[in-house]
Write an enzyme that holds these catalytic residues in place. Structure first.
Site, PDB file in Angstrom:
ATOM      1  N   ALA A  65       0.938  -1.050   0.003  1.00 24.58           N
ATOM      2  CA  ALA A  65      -0.014   0.028   0.027  1.00 24.58           C
ATOM      3  C   ALA A  65       1.062   1.147  -0.115  1.00 24.58           C
ATOM      4  CB  ALA A  65      -0.752  -0.004   1.208  1.00 24.58           C
ATOM      5  N   GLY A 109       0.732  -5.140   0.848  1.00 24.42           N
ATOM      6  CA  GLY A 109      -0.327  -5.473   0.122  1.00 24.42           C
ATOM      7  C   GLY A 109      -0.144  -5.865  -1.074  1.00 24.42           C
ATOM      8  N   GLU A 112      -0.199  -9.528  -0.358  1.00 23.54           N
ATOM      9  CA  GLU A 112      -1.607 -10.057  -0.157  1.00 23.54           C
ATOM     10  C   GLU A 112      -2.315 -10.089  -1.553  1.00 23.54           C
ATOM     11  OE1 GLU A 112      -2.089  -6.854   2.647  1.00 23.54           O
ATOM     12  OE2 GLU A 112      -2.436  -8.199   4.024  1.00 23.54           O
ATOM     13  N   GLU A 132       4.849  -4.747   7.305  1.00 27.80           N
ATOM     14  CA  GLU A 132       3.894  -3.774   7.869  1.00 27.80           C
ATOM     15  C   GLU A 132       4.487  -3.415   8.954  1.00 27.80           C
ATOM     16  OE1 GLU A 132       2.758  -6.393   5.905  1.00 27.80           O
ATOM     17  OE2 GLU A 132       1.072  -5.529   4.716  1.00 27.80           O
TER      18      GLU A 132
END
Ligand code: CAA
Length: 258
Positions: A65, A109, A112, A132
């Site tokens: 992200a 992300g 993910e 993260e």
């Protein structure tokens, strides 16, 4: 819709979505999320497209992200908007197979997103991780769940609690990617897999994908029952007749998704 952060191309029967923010290692921002969802919506309706390849560039599939976009977001913002939820829902429940073609960084992300795909082809220089924890948060797009299911508790804990990356070879050993290929051929290999998948019955692909994904949700007995019903269902399709006739007539089947 004009895309600014992805490039969509069709090489029927496959389509390729390339994440395209090279200046930020393809960090996922809201614009990119909306564009990927829009492209996937269009491709889901396009009967000519049987399988999707999702890729980035040689240096990064995606570094996760966009931290510059997230830094000023509050919990209230995330609760109100759902943040990347449309992306996780779209890819996680997508009806057509998605092959991820990975190279370089596959982080946060980005990992993910890759783990929501169906077949993961990785270049030998791929580095995967959930970093993260290094920025004071935790994975928020399924990382704690999908990574743990893929590699088991102890490796997932190590990766998520330390934020460290693993190599493509390690990911292959752990069952986190489907195959590792030379750096100059990851996209070609992913396209080959996508073409192979595209030659199968779209109905069988859809029901097979559903059944495999169910394995992560329910008990073995319920899963076996779900699989059996999907198997039985396919016996009413034209594709089943075509597949079995073609085998007996020693020719290639032509599946129509009917
Ligand atoms: N968000 C925003 N920008 C990013 C980014 C990210 N996730 N990752 C890289 N960039 C940007 C950098 O800010 C930098 O931009 P500038 O040139 O404007 O400074 C540019 O990309 C190049 O990055 P680096 O200078 O850091 O390059 P490097 O080669 O030294 O390191 C890297 C590469 C290891 C990928 C490093 O950039 C990095 O660690 N990135 C952050 C990875 C991360 O923490 N991802 C998780 C995000 S949170 C998340 O994903 C939540 C979720 O579960 C949904």
């Amino acid at each position: 819709m004009e895309y600014g952060t992805i490039v969509l191309s069709r090489e029927i029967p496959i389509a390729i979505i390339r994440l395209n923010r090279p200046e930020a290692y393809n960090a996922l921002n809201m614009q990119m999320v909306h564009e990927i969802v829009d492209a996937l919506d269009k491709l889901e309706e396009d009967e000519g497209v049987r399988c999707i390849v999702l890729t980035g560039n040689d240096k990064a599939f995606s570094a996760g992200a966009d931290i510059k976009e997230m830094i000023n977001l509050s919990s209230v913002d995330l609760i109100r908007t759902g943040h990347f939820l449309p992306l996780w829902n779209k890819v996680g429940n997508y009806s057509k197979p998605i092959v991820a073609a990975l190279s370089g960084y596959v982080l946060g992300g980005g990992l993910e997103l890759a783990m929501s795909c169906d077949v993961l082809v990785a270049s030998e220089n791929t580095k995967l991780g959930q970093p993260e924890i290094n920025i004071g948060v935790i994975p928020g797009g399924g990382g704690t769940q999908r990574l743990t299911r893929a590699v088991g508790k102890y490796k997932a804990m190590e990766m998520i609690l330390t934020g460290s990356m693993i190599t493509a070879e390690e990911a292959l050993r752990l069952g986190l990617v489907s195959r590792v290929v030379p750096a100059n051929s990851y996209l070609d290999e992913a396209k080959k897999v996508a073409l192979e998948i595209s030659s199968k019955s779209p109905l069988a692909l859809k029901l097979a994908k559903e059944a495999v994904n169910r394995a992560f949700e329910i008990s073995l007995q319920e899963g076996l029952s779900f699989e059996r019903k999907n198997f039985f269902l396919l016996f009413s399709s034209e594709d089943k007749k075509e597949g079995m006739n073609a085998f007996l007539q020693k020719r290639k089947p032509e599946f129509k998704g009917r």
